[in-house]
Design a protein around this motif. Structure first.
Motif, PDB file in Angstrom:
ATOM      1  N   ALA A  96      43.445  47.454  45.652  1.00 48.08           N
ATOM      2  CA  ALA A  96      43.444  48.423  44.548  1.00 48.08           C
ATOM      3  C   ALA A  96      44.494  48.077  43.502  1.00 48.08           C
ATOM      4  CB  ALA A  96      43.677  49.831  45.104  1.00 48.08           C
ATOM      5  N   ARG A  97      45.686  47.652  43.956  1.00 47.87           N
ATOM      6  CA  ARG A  97      46.750  47.290  43.019  1.00 47.87           C
ATOM      7  C   ARG A  97      46.317  46.213  42.040  1.00 47.87           C
ATOM      8  NH1 ARG A  97      52.472  46.032  46.018  1.00 47.87           N
ATOM      9  NH2 ARG A  97      53.012  48.138  46.724  1.00 47.87           N
ATOM     10  N   HIS A  98      45.510  45.290  42.534  1.00 43.62           N
ATOM     11  CA  HIS A  98      45.158  44.121  41.717  1.00 43.62           C
ATOM     12  C   HIS A  98      43.691  44.139  41.274  1.00 43.62           C
ATOM     13  CE1 HIS A  98      49.092  42.330  42.361  1.00 43.62           C
ATOM     14  NE2 HIS A  98      49.019  42.849  43.575  1.00 43.62           N
ATOM     15  N   GLU A  99      43.077  45.311  41.376  1.00 39.81           N
ATOM     16  CA  GLU A  99      41.711  45.531  40.895  1.00 39.81           C
ATOM     17  C   GLU A  99      40.755  44.484  41.476  1.00 39.81           C
ATOM     18  OE1 GLU A  99      42.153  45.622  36.647  1.00 39.81           O
ATOM     19  OE2 GLU A  99      42.827  47.709  36.661  1.00 39.81           O
ATOM     20  N   LEU A 100      40.889  44.272  42.785  1.00 35.27           N
ATOM     21  CA  LEU A 100      40.020  43.349  43.502  1.00 35.27           C
ATOM     22  C   LEU A 100      39.166  44.131  44.494  1.00 35.27           C
ATOM     23  CD1 LEU A 100      42.680  40.572  44.291  1.00 35.27           C
ATOM     24  CD2 LEU A 100      40.866  40.423  42.576  1.00 35.27           C
ATOM     25  N   THR A 101      38.101  43.495  44.962  1.00 39.22           N
ATOM     26  CA  THR A 101      37.261  44.083  46.001  1.00 39.22           C
ATOM     27  C   THR A 101      37.166  43.112  47.172  1.00 39.22           C
ATOM     28  OG1 THR A 101      35.189  43.103  45.218  1.00 39.22           O
ATOM     29  CG2 THR A 101      35.888  45.183  44.182  1.00 39.22           C
ATOM     30  N   ILE A 102      36.596  43.563  48.264  1.00 42.94           N
ATOM     31  CA  ILE A 102      36.382  42.700  49.421  1.00 42.94           C
ATOM     32  C   ILE A 102      35.585  41.459  49.022  1.00 42.94           C
ATOM     33  CG2 ILE A 102      35.111  42.519  51.602  1.00 42.94           C
ATOM     34  CD1 ILE A 102      37.740  43.943  51.934  1.00 42.94           C
TER      35      ILE A 102
END
Length: 333
Positions: free
Chosen positions: A245-251
């Motif tokens: 979430a901090r780095h606006e990434l997903t699995i």
């Protein structure tokens, strides 16, 4: 403030030649009236490499991993500005094993050397701490982090949890300063819960008692009080999700999860909790056994060798140390 990128230049691992299969341990404990077959299945063990204690120890195995990673990186000991040796079973406490590595690798006088220990979480913790230190010290271009536990020799042969579970191996990582902002160390989180700090102790009697005439061989080895090994799973899931979430990434953005190889069940629970594909979780514990501090980085290098991890990929590292210290680290390789 701009911070330079700290990248993984090269990684390597070393393991002893001697292979011990499950049959040895099944027969060993069957002779005591103990059936450990189901335990070995849950832990995901098939075989492990065990050091010949007359020739190998945590330092010699670490040295071989260090020599291998330098050779494959095309670098020498003199190129290293920092050397960190990570172990919970160091061959010596005086001098530091990092200093011995510096000598064997013919390091330069300006090298920073230190030993580190965060138990099984040690190598993830040290790569994280070294990366953050390098970001603040522009004079460190290359750092060598070497992790090795020689646990098999310290296990109580009567203990069905530790004796058949551990293997011996070392891993080494060269970190490099780079101006390429598209890769390198991204971020990390630590979760600490010290409620279980008395569950695992080594030496069981404490160092101050090892010369006591009353101490038994068992009290010199690892003492392992059984506990719920899944206690760390929720922390892993929560911290991975928080870093995503901090780095606006997903699995879907993550190529590989290089986790502690302590237990296959824990890896499966973390995978399920994240709803992530199984193939992203690199498992080598069936071949290596549990190698403690080096295990996430052996999994990482195996992923590189197998083509699962490529340059530019996001990779999670995660481990858990006794009692509990739980680091989670995100890198872009």
């Amino acid at each position: 403030m701009h911070l330079d990128s700290i990248t993984i230049r090269q990684a390597a691992y070393y393991h002893p030649e001697r292979v011990v299969h499950n049959d040895f341990y099944l027969n060993h404990f069957n002779s005591m009236g103990k059936d450990i077959e189901r335990f070995l299945q849950v832990m995901g063990r098939e075989r492990r490499y065990i050091a010949d204690s007359e020739e190998e120890n945590a330092f010699t195995m670490g040295l071989k991993a260090a020599q291998k990673v330098l050779l494959e990186a095309g670098l020498t000991g003199e190129d290293m500005d920092m050397i960190v040796f990570v172990s919970q079973t160091p061959e010596y406490t005086y001098p530091t094993n990092a200093l011995l590595l510096h000598h064997k690798l013919q390091g330069k006088h300006r090298t920073i050397t230190m030993d580190s220990n965060a138990n099984c979480a040690g190598m993830v913790t040290s790569v994280e701490q070294t990366s953050r230190y390098m970001q603040s010290n522009p004079h460190v271009r290359y750092a060598l982090v070497v992790g090795c536990d020689h646990s098999s020799i310290h296990c109580n042969p009567d203990d069905e949890i530790t004796y058949p579970n551990f293997g011996d191996a070392a891993a080494a990582v060269i970190l490099e300063r780079s101006t390429d902002e598209s890769k390198g160390f991204v971020d990390s989180l630590f979760y600490i819960d010290s409620e279980g700090s008395g569950n695992i102790t080594f030496p069981a009697c404490g160092l101050s008692n090892i010369y006591s005439k009353d101490v038994t061989p068992e009290q010199l080895r690892i003492r392992w009080i059984p506990f719920d090994g899944t206690v760390c799973v929720d922390a892993a899931i929560n911290d991975i999700q928080e870093l995503l979430a901090r780095h606006e990434l997903t699995i879907e953005d993550i190529s590989a999860f290089c986790l502690s190889q302590f237990s296959l069940k824990n890896i499966e629970l973390i995978q399920s909790g994240l709803a992530a594909p199984q193939e992203k979780f690199i498992y080598v514990g069936d071949e290596f056994g549990y190698t403690g501090t080096s295990s996430p980085f052996i999994a990482f290098q195996r992923g590189v060798e197998d083509g699962v991890i490529k340059r530019g990929d996001y990779v999670f590292f995660w481990s858990v140390g006794a009692g509990w210290q739980i680091p989670t680290m995100l890198f872009r390789y």
